[in-house]
Design a protein around this motif. Structure first.
Motif, PDB file in Angstrom:
ATOM      1  N   GLU A 162      -2.781  38.774   9.393  1.00  0.00           N
ATOM      2  CA  GLU A 162      -2.162  37.625   8.731  1.00  0.00           C
ATOM      3  C   GLU A 162      -3.012  36.393   8.977  1.00  0.00           C
ATOM      4  OE1 GLU A 162       2.357  36.531   8.495  1.00  0.00           O
ATOM      5  OE2 GLU A 162       1.538  35.461  10.231  1.00  0.00           O
ATOM      6  N   GLU A 163      -3.254  35.642   7.919  1.00  0.00           N
ATOM      7  CA  GLU A 163      -4.034  34.406   8.016  1.00  0.00           C
ATOM      8  C   GLU A 163      -3.129  33.227   7.680  1.00  0.00           C
ATOM      9  OE1 GLU A 163      -7.106  33.936   8.969  1.00  0.00           O
ATOM     10  OE2 GLU A 163      -7.797  36.022   9.106  1.00  0.00           O
ATOM     11  N   CYS A 164      -3.125  32.209   8.553  1.00  0.00           N
ATOM     12  CA  CYS A 164      -2.280  31.032   8.361  1.00  0.00           C
ATOM     13  C   CYS A 164      -3.141  29.773   8.299  1.00  0.00           C
ATOM     14  CB  CYS A 164      -1.259  30.889   9.488  1.00  0.00           C
ATOM     15  SG  CYS A 164       0.007  32.188   9.511  1.00  0.00           S
ATOM     16  N   TYR A 165      -2.745  28.870   7.445  1.00  0.00           N
ATOM     17  CA  TYR A 165      -3.396  27.576   7.324  1.00  0.00           C
ATOM     18  C   TYR A 165      -2.342  26.486   7.458  1.00  0.00           C
ATOM     19  CZ  TYR A 165      -7.596  30.015   5.996  1.00  0.00           C
ATOM     20  OH  TYR A 165      -8.689  30.844   6.022  1.00  0.00           O
ATOM     21  N   TYR A 166      -2.736  25.370   8.062  1.00  0.00           N
ATOM     22  CA  TYR A 166      -1.773  24.340   8.434  1.00  0.00           C
ATOM     23  C   TYR A 166      -2.175  23.004   7.819  1.00  0.00           C
ATOM     24  CZ  TYR A 166      -0.736  27.949  11.863  1.00  0.00           C
ATOM     25  OH  TYR A 166      -0.429  29.140  12.464  1.00  0.00           O
ATOM     26  N   GLU A 167      -1.168  22.246   7.414  1.00  0.00           N
ATOM     27  CA  GLU A 167      -1.391  20.955   6.783  1.00  0.00           C
ATOM     28  C   GLU A 167      -0.366  19.958   7.325  1.00  0.00           C
ATOM     29  OE1 GLU A 167      -3.690  18.618   4.562  1.00  0.00           O
ATOM     30  OE2 GLU A 167      -3.891  20.771   4.236  1.00  0.00           O
TER      31      GLU A 167
ATOM     32  N   LEU B 221       3.424  36.082   1.155  1.00  0.00           N
ATOM     33  CA  LEU B 221       3.251  34.650   1.404  1.00  0.00           C
ATOM     34  C   LEU B 221       4.499  34.094   2.079  1.00  0.00           C
ATOM     35  CD1 LEU B 221       1.943  31.819   1.086  1.00  0.00           C
ATOM     36  CD2 LEU B 221       2.917  31.748  -1.219  1.00  0.00           C
ATOM     37  N   ARG B 222       4.280  33.284   3.117  1.00  0.00           N
ATOM     38  CA  ARG B 222       5.381  32.601   3.792  1.00  0.00           C
ATOM     39  C   ARG B 222       5.001  31.149   4.049  1.00  0.00           C
ATOM     40  NH1 ARG B 222       5.237  35.126   7.942  1.00  0.00           N
ATOM     41  NH2 ARG B 222       4.505  33.606   9.460  1.00  0.00           N
ATOM     42  N   ILE B 223       5.866  30.229   3.640  1.00  0.00           N
ATOM     43  CA  ILE B 223       5.665  28.798   3.872  1.00  0.00           C
ATOM     44  C   ILE B 223       6.740  28.330   4.844  1.00  0.00           C
ATOM     45  CG2 ILE B 223       5.505  26.521   2.823  1.00  0.00           C
ATOM     46  CD1 ILE B 223       4.834  27.880   0.183  1.00  0.00           C
ATOM     47  N   GLN B 224       6.299  27.707   5.945  1.00  0.00           N
ATOM     48  CA  GLN B 224       7.231  27.259   6.973  1.00  0.00           C
ATOM     49  C   GLN B 224       7.107  25.768   7.218  1.00  0.00           C
ATOM     50  OE1 GLN B 224       6.557  29.915  10.384  1.00  0.00           O
ATOM     51  NE2 GLN B 224       8.685  30.554  10.211  1.00  0.00           N
ATOM     52  N   ALA B 225       8.237  25.132   7.487  1.00  0.00           N
ATOM     53  CA  ALA B 225       8.291  23.712   7.808  1.00  0.00           C
ATOM     54  C   ALA B 225       7.999  23.510   9.296  1.00  0.00           C
ATOM     55  CB  ALA B 225       9.662  23.154   7.443  1.00  0.00           C
ATOM     56  N   PRO B 226       7.819  22.266   9.734  1.00  0.00           N
ATOM     57  CA  PRO B 226       7.547  22.018  11.163  1.00  0.00           C
ATOM     58  C   PRO B 226       8.649  22.516  12.098  1.00  0.00           C
ATOM     59  CG  PRO B 226       6.990  20.091   9.860  1.00  0.00           C
ATOM     60  CD  PRO B 226       7.662  21.052   8.926  1.00  0.00           C
ATOM     61  N   ASP B 227       9.901  22.587  11.613  1.00  0.00           N
ATOM     62  CA  ASP B 227      11.004  23.075  12.452  1.00  0.00           C
ATOM     63  C   ASP B 227      11.183  24.585  12.323  1.00  0.00           C
ATOM     64  OD1 ASP B 227      11.912  23.176   9.886  1.00  0.00           O
ATOM     65  OD2 ASP B 227      13.693  21.942  10.205  1.00  0.00           O
TER      66      ASP B 227
ATOM     67  N   PHE C  22       1.102  27.756   5.943  1.00  0.00           N
ATOM     68  CA  PHE C  22       1.000  28.610   4.761  1.00  0.00           C
ATOM     69  C   PHE C  22       0.331  29.906   5.213  1.00  0.00           C
ATOM     70  CE2 PHE C  22       0.697  24.165   3.726  1.00  0.00           C
ATOM     71  CZ  PHE C  22       1.595  23.990   2.687  1.00  0.00           C
ATOM     72  N   CYS C  23       1.110  30.985   5.285  1.00  0.00           N
ATOM     73  CA  CYS C  23       0.629  32.243   5.870  1.00  0.00           C
ATOM     74  C   CYS C  23       0.574  33.341   4.816  1.00  0.00           C
ATOM     75  CB  CYS C  23       1.542  32.679   7.014  1.00  0.00           C
ATOM     76  SG  CYS C  23       1.576  31.518   8.408  1.00  0.00           S
ATOM     77  N   PHE C  24      -0.586  34.005   4.764  1.00  0.00           N
ATOM     78  CA  PHE C  24      -0.786  35.150   3.882  1.00  0.00           C
ATOM     79  C   PHE C  24      -0.904  36.398   4.758  1.00  0.00           C
ATOM     80  CE2 PHE C  24      -2.243  31.543   1.468  1.00  0.00           C
ATOM     81  CZ  PHE C  24      -1.731  31.781   0.209  1.00  0.00           C
TER      82      PHE C  24
END
Length: 205
Positions: free
Chosen positions: A35-40, A64-70, A97-99
């Motif tokens: 799994e590869e994750c990118y952060y913004e 695909l999974r998109i997670q908030a700071p919480d 943003f994780c693939f």
């Protein structure tokens, strides 16, 4: 009259910033079972457009999974080949943003994706009563420009994926044609050799 004109220019100048956005485009390889994750880091109230397409590997699918700071899951999709998702951030912080390619045991995947972060809502630039119809039109135009830009970015990703597919298909057709030509040459050589051996045996008899 001059202060009102100056205020209007200030509002217009602020509204022009609505068309500014931060766009990050990536082309990543996700290995099998990885799994590869990118952060913004995104401020609160910013519109975010996420667009992606799997351009190579296996059945061209990815999770695909998109997670908030919480750690709240904003979006989660499984075995998707392409897509786009839009949301507004409800808090400031690091969004992930994780693939995931954990469904695949052998085949890596290549993913093109783009994250477009718009400006936070500009409601504090001016009060509603201070905005003229012209300035409201400018705001709507700015939103339309951002939407067109996001759509162009998405079409650019699709064009890249289709180009990769076309190039891959052309390469396969070329190699198959070369293989067929070699097989024809080999069969011709074998037939000539077989016929010569056949006549040599008959002559010997």
């Amino acid at each position: 009259m001059a202060p009102k004109c100056g205020a209007s220019l200030l509002v217009l100048f602020g509204l022009c910033f609505l068309t500014n956005s931060l766009t990050n485009a990536f082309l990543i390889n996700v290995d099998a079972t990885k799994e590869e994750c990118y952060y913004e880091d995104i401020p609160q109230g910013a519109p975010v457009n996420v667009m992606f397409q799997v351009t190579a590997g296996g059945f061209l699918d990815i999770d695909l999974r998109i997670q908030a700071p919480d750690h709240r899951v904003i979006y989660e999709g499984t075995r998707e080949s392409e897509g786009k998702y839009t949301f507004n951030t409800y808090t400031t912080g690091i969004y992930s943003f994780c693939f995931s390619n954990r469904m695949s045991t052998l085949t890596p995947k290549t993913v093109s994706f783009l994250v477009n972060v718009g400006e936070s809502t500009g409601k504090d630039l001016a009060k509603k009563d201070d905005i003229t119809p012209l300035e409201q039109s400018i705001t709507q135009l700015a939103e339309g420009v951002n939407a067109i830009q996001a759509e162009q970015d998405y079409m650019r990703i699709r064009e890249m994926a289709h180009r990769n597919t076309t190039e891959s298909t052309n390469a396969r057709v070329m190699w198959w044609s070369i293989f067929e030509a070699l097989m024809l040459v080999a069969m011709s050589i074998w037939q000539v050799y077989y016929l010569r051996r056949f006549f040599e045996v008959k002559r010997a008899v």
